[in-house]
Scaffold this active site. Structure first.
Site, PDB file in Angstrom:
ATOM      1  N   GLU A  13       0.842  -1.199   0.000  1.00 18.07           N
ATOM      2  CA  GLU A  13       0.000   0.000   0.000  1.00 18.07           C
ATOM      3  C   GLU A  13       0.872   1.242   0.000  1.00 18.07           C
ATOM      4  OE1 GLU A  13      -3.928  -1.103   2.652  1.00 18.07           O
ATOM      5  OE2 GLU A  13      -2.136  -0.393   3.640  1.00 18.07           O
ATOM      6  N   LYS A  26       2.282   4.497   1.525  1.00 18.87           N
ATOM      7  CA  LYS A  26       2.439   5.037   2.881  1.00 18.87           C
ATOM      8  C   LYS A  26       2.137   6.527   2.803  1.00 18.87           C
ATOM      9  CE  LYS A  26       5.458   4.835   6.883  1.00 18.87           C
ATOM     10  NZ  LYS A  26       5.542   6.211   7.363  1.00 18.87           N
ATOM     11  N   GLU A  52      -5.389   7.212   7.504  1.00 14.46           N
ATOM     12  CA  GLU A  52      -4.482   8.348   7.628  1.00 14.46           C
ATOM     13  C   GLU A  52      -5.188   9.577   7.045  1.00 14.46           C
ATOM     14  OE1 GLU A  52      -1.497   7.631   9.035  1.00 14.46           O
ATOM     15  OE2 GLU A  52      -0.050   9.106   8.342  1.00 14.46           O
ATOM     16  N   PHE A  90      -7.279   2.567   5.404  1.00 12.67           N
ATOM     17  CA  PHE A  90      -6.560   1.371   4.959  1.00 12.67           C
ATOM     18  C   PHE A  90      -6.924   0.121   5.733  1.00 12.67           C
ATOM     19  CE2 PHE A  90      -3.422   4.053   7.322  1.00 12.67           C
ATOM     20  CZ  PHE A  90      -3.342   3.297   8.488  1.00 12.67           C
TER      21      PHE A  90
HETATM   22  P1  ATP Z   1       6.142   4.692  14.491  1.00 13.53           P
HETATM   23  O1  ATP Z   1       4.749   4.310  14.087  1.00 13.53           O
HETATM   24  O2  ATP Z   1       7.140   3.712  13.990  1.00 13.53           O
HETATM   25  O3  ATP Z   1       6.265   5.054  15.921  1.00 13.53           O
HETATM   26  P2  ATP Z   1       5.823   7.062  13.096  1.00 13.53           P
HETATM   27  O4  ATP Z   1       4.685   7.594  13.841  1.00 13.53           O
HETATM   28  O5  ATP Z   1       6.828   8.019  12.597  1.00 13.53           O
HETATM   29  O6  ATP Z   1       6.619   5.958  13.804  1.00 13.53           O
HETATM   30  P3  ATP Z   1       5.757   5.946  10.625  1.00 13.53           P
HETATM   31  O7  ATP Z   1       7.205   5.683  10.640  1.00 13.53           O
HETATM   32  O8  ATP Z   1       5.289   7.063   9.800  1.00 13.53           O
HETATM   33  O9  ATP Z   1       5.187   6.195  12.013  1.00 13.53           O
HETATM   34  O10 ATP Z   1       5.036   4.580  10.188  1.00 13.53           O
HETATM   35  C1  ATP Z   1       3.811   4.093  10.611  1.00 13.53           C
HETATM   36  C2  ATP Z   1       2.670   5.039  10.336  1.00 13.53           C
HETATM   37  O11 ATP Z   1       2.478   5.205   8.948  1.00 13.53           O
HETATM   38  C3  ATP Z   1       1.327   4.541  10.789  1.00 13.53           C
HETATM   39  O12 ATP Z   1       1.131   4.716  12.153  1.00 13.53           O
HETATM   40  C4  ATP Z   1       0.380   5.388   9.972  1.00 13.53           C
HETATM   41  O13 ATP Z   1       0.117   6.589  10.644  1.00 13.53           O
HETATM   42  C5  ATP Z   1       1.176   5.702   8.734  1.00 13.53           C
HETATM   43  N1  ATP Z   1       0.631   5.108   7.502  1.00 13.53           N
HETATM   44  C6  ATP Z   1       0.539   5.734   6.311  1.00 13.53           C
HETATM   45  N2  ATP Z   1       0.025   4.956   5.367  1.00 13.53           N
HETATM   46  C7  ATP Z   1      -0.245   3.766   5.948  1.00 13.53           C
HETATM   47  C8  ATP Z   1      -0.794   2.538   5.481  1.00 13.53           C
HETATM   48  N3  ATP Z   1      -1.165   2.367   4.234  1.00 13.53           N
HETATM   49  N4  ATP Z   1      -0.906   1.527   6.378  1.00 13.53           N
HETATM   50  C9  ATP Z   1      -0.525   1.674   7.661  1.00 13.53           C
HETATM   51  N5  ATP Z   1       0.000   2.816   8.157  1.00 13.53           N
HETATM   52  C10 ATP Z   1       0.153   3.857   7.321  1.00 13.53           C
END
Ligand code: ATP
Length: 562
Positions: free
Chosen positions: A251, A253, A312, A352
């Site tokens: 998917e 991000k 998101e 998602f």
């Molecule tokens: P972490 O969750 O590792 O503490 P973070 O808040 O910086 O760190 P990211 O590194 O950005 O999070 O990675 C996970 C986050 O990505 C998820 O919590 C969600 O908010 C976001 N995200 C974006 N797109 C998706 C998707 N398709 N599926 C799951 N999460 C997604």
């Protein structure tokens, strides 16, 4: 249960260092707690409300110092309390250092009542603090809190102050409470854990474990309107994903803020009032509904069955392209000027996952099924993440390139068979590590393609120079090259072929590729002793001659830094 009995036990727990002993002391207290069990299970963690409730006592430290100083007598001011706090560093110690009105029997400082405090009464009084609002509410809160402290023994005051400021600090973490519930009521820890995941309420789960046993725990389900913790992701690579799973669910991000949307549907409600049945929670289960009216409107329009969605929220520009994450933050927890900011920053939902749909809890369903339910529940394709099932790194690379091209952060790789585990950062959701530094490598060989691509050179052998100027191989790249690029590369490299064996050709070092990769590994496969994991073609470095391509020592340095 008397509050003194609770604080007495809290003191024993605080004095205990061994985890097992702490759990045993907790378990015993849970067994003795009677009807106060839910409150006790929360108080030991310094909580009045369960984790899923956004409610707080809304009592700032200063208000608490005020109440303590008043209960401590006319010679003590809130500043004195604060000064002592600066010396001792801990509000419980400060609170326990005074003799309060009730103890001194000085009616002038309060009602003069010396009634024994109960856990239930403390809980009820603290909850009334949270409910107090409007003009004069701060004064009323000080009065109420003063009334409580006034009746406290020093030991009671120590823990009351800590509960009020949510700083219990007796060495009891969530795991200890979970284990103690299991031990006290002889139920398996896993079942307690699962019930906690779906309810986020230690008090309620403790009660269920005692009164209904395993059956009750297992029957504890999600409730639309009660948030659960978000499932989290680890950093990982395409190779990690494809090594572990038959195929990956890929998917985009999205670079925004995580939301969990709860959609209730009241059969009798007019469509216009349905929006009141929608709540939006942040990743920390904080209620952010009021800050995101267009998300609420969107869900009111496009979801007409009870549902819990995970997704998101992304800020977009006028063309609908994503804006940096900081833009979402300008909207996210905003309490004022919501309407004005809505004009400035437009938000869009990308859902998602789906945790509940139309009466069915879906946590135990595989991701692929949950995603299907999501698509069925949300009546707007654009708001549902596109999910690619693929075992082909090439196809995943194209998906990633498209996602990046569209301005998104990258890709997520998910195990299509995995269940949804709230609060868990497991290996079932991988956020693909962004490219490490790219390498500029020399093409020293290639392979002719097959089938439709038989007239094109397809796979390119990459090399780095060692200190003697010899080219040593470290990988082959076939991913990330379009058909058009293959045609031009073939045209360019065919004249450089110096030898051929079967489909494999040797190429005179003449062309430099910039390649991305996930990792550099030690490997006997190539002459350099290194291999690139998941190499991807990025561009031809027209500006670089083979002599200025990257050296083997740079490859070594990068490999060490990983
Ligand atoms: P972490 O969750 O590792 O503490 P973070 O808040 O910086 O760190 P990211 O590194 O950005 O999070 O990675 C996970 C986050 O990505 C998820 O919590 C969600 O908010 C976001 N995200 C974006 N797109 C998706 C998707 N398709 N599926 C799951 N999460 C997604």
């Amino acid at each position: 249960m008397e509050f003194a009995a609770f604080t007495d036990r809290a003191a024993s727990i605080e004095a205990e260092a061994a985890d097992l002993e702490i759990v045993a002391l907790l378990a015993e207290m849970f067994q003795m707690a009677g009807p106060d069990l839910p409150v006790v299970a929360r108080f030991v963690q310094g909580r009045v409300f369960p984790a899923w409730q956004s409610a707080t006592l809304d009592v700032g430290p200063r208000l608490c110092y005020d109440a303590i100083s008043r209960a401590a007598g006319p010679n003590v001011t809130a500043d004195d309390v604060e000064r002592k706090l600066a010396e001792t560093g801990e509000i419980g110690t400060v609170a326990a250092s005074y003799e309060f009105g009730g103890q001194q029997g000085l009616a002038a400082f309060g009602s003069g009542e010396t009634t024994e405090l109960t856990v239930a009464e403390v809980d009820e009084t603290l909850r009334s603090l949270a409910a107090a609002a409007g003009s004069g509410s701060q004064d009323r809160k000080v009065d109420t809190l003063f009334g409580l402290f006034n009746r406290c023994s020093p030991e009671e005051a120590r823990y009351l102050a800590r509960i009020v400021l949510s700083e219990m600090r007796i060495g009891v973490g969530e795991g200890a409470v979970r284990d103690a519930i299991a031990e006290a009521f002889e139920v398996p820890t896993e079942n307690v854990e699962r019930a906690l995941q779906v309810s986020n309420d230690y008090g309620r789960v403790a009660g269920i474990a005692r009164d209904e046993g395993v059956g009750g725990l297992d029957a504890t389900g999600l409730e639309v309107g009660r948030p659960v913790q978000a499932m989290l992701a680890q950093a990982g690579t395409v190779t990690d994903a494809l090594d572990e799973w038959d195929d990956a669910a890929v998917e985009t991000k999205y670079d925004g803020a995580r939301v969990q949307i709860h959609r209730k549907v009241d059969g009798d409600a007019e469509p216009a009032s349905q929006s009141t049945d929608i709540s939006v929670y942040s990743r920390n289960m904080e209620d952010v509904t009021d800050a995101l009216p267009e998300i609420v409107d969107f869900v009111a329009e496009s979801v007409d069955v009870p549902a819990i969605l995970d997704g998101e929220v992304v800020a977009v520009d006028d063309a609908g392209d994503p804006l940096p994450f900081q833009e979402v933050l300008r909207r996210f927890r905003r309490k004022h000027d919501v309407a004005r900011m809505r004009e400035e920053v437009t938000l869009r939902l990308h859902a998602f996952d789906c945790l509940h749909a139309d009466g069915d809890d879906l946590l135990e369903e595989p991701l692929a099924t949950r995603h299907d339910r999501l698509s069925a529940v949300v009546d707007d394709e654009a708001a549902v993440s596109t999910l690619l099932r693929s075992a082909d790194p090439d196809e995943i690379a194209v998906f990633e390139a498209d996602a990046l091209e569209a301005g998104h952060e990258g890709i997520m790789l998910k195990d299509p068979d995995s269940t949804y585990s709230p609060g868990n950062r497991g290996k079932h959701w991988l956020k693909r590590k962004p490219d490490v530094e790219t390498l500029d490598l020399v093409v020293t060989g290639a392979e002719w393609g097959e089938g439709r691509r038989a007239q094109f050179l397809g796979t390119f052998l990459l090399s780095a120079r060692d200190e003697n100027g010899t080219f040593e191989t470290l990988g082959k790249v076939a991913t990330g090259i379009t058909d058009e690029e293959l045609a031009t590369l073939t045209e360019r490299l065919e004249p450089e072929i110096v030898a051929q064996e079967g489909r494999e050709v040797e190429i005179r070092p003449s062309t430099v590729f910039e390649v991305g990769y996930e990792e550099i590994q030690r490997s006997p496969t190539y002459s350099s002793g290194y291999a690139l994991r998941f190499p991807r073609f990025l561009s031809v470095r027209e500006d670089k001659a083979p002599e200025s391509a990257d050296t083997l020592s740079r490859v070594e340095r990068l490999a060490e830094r990983q």
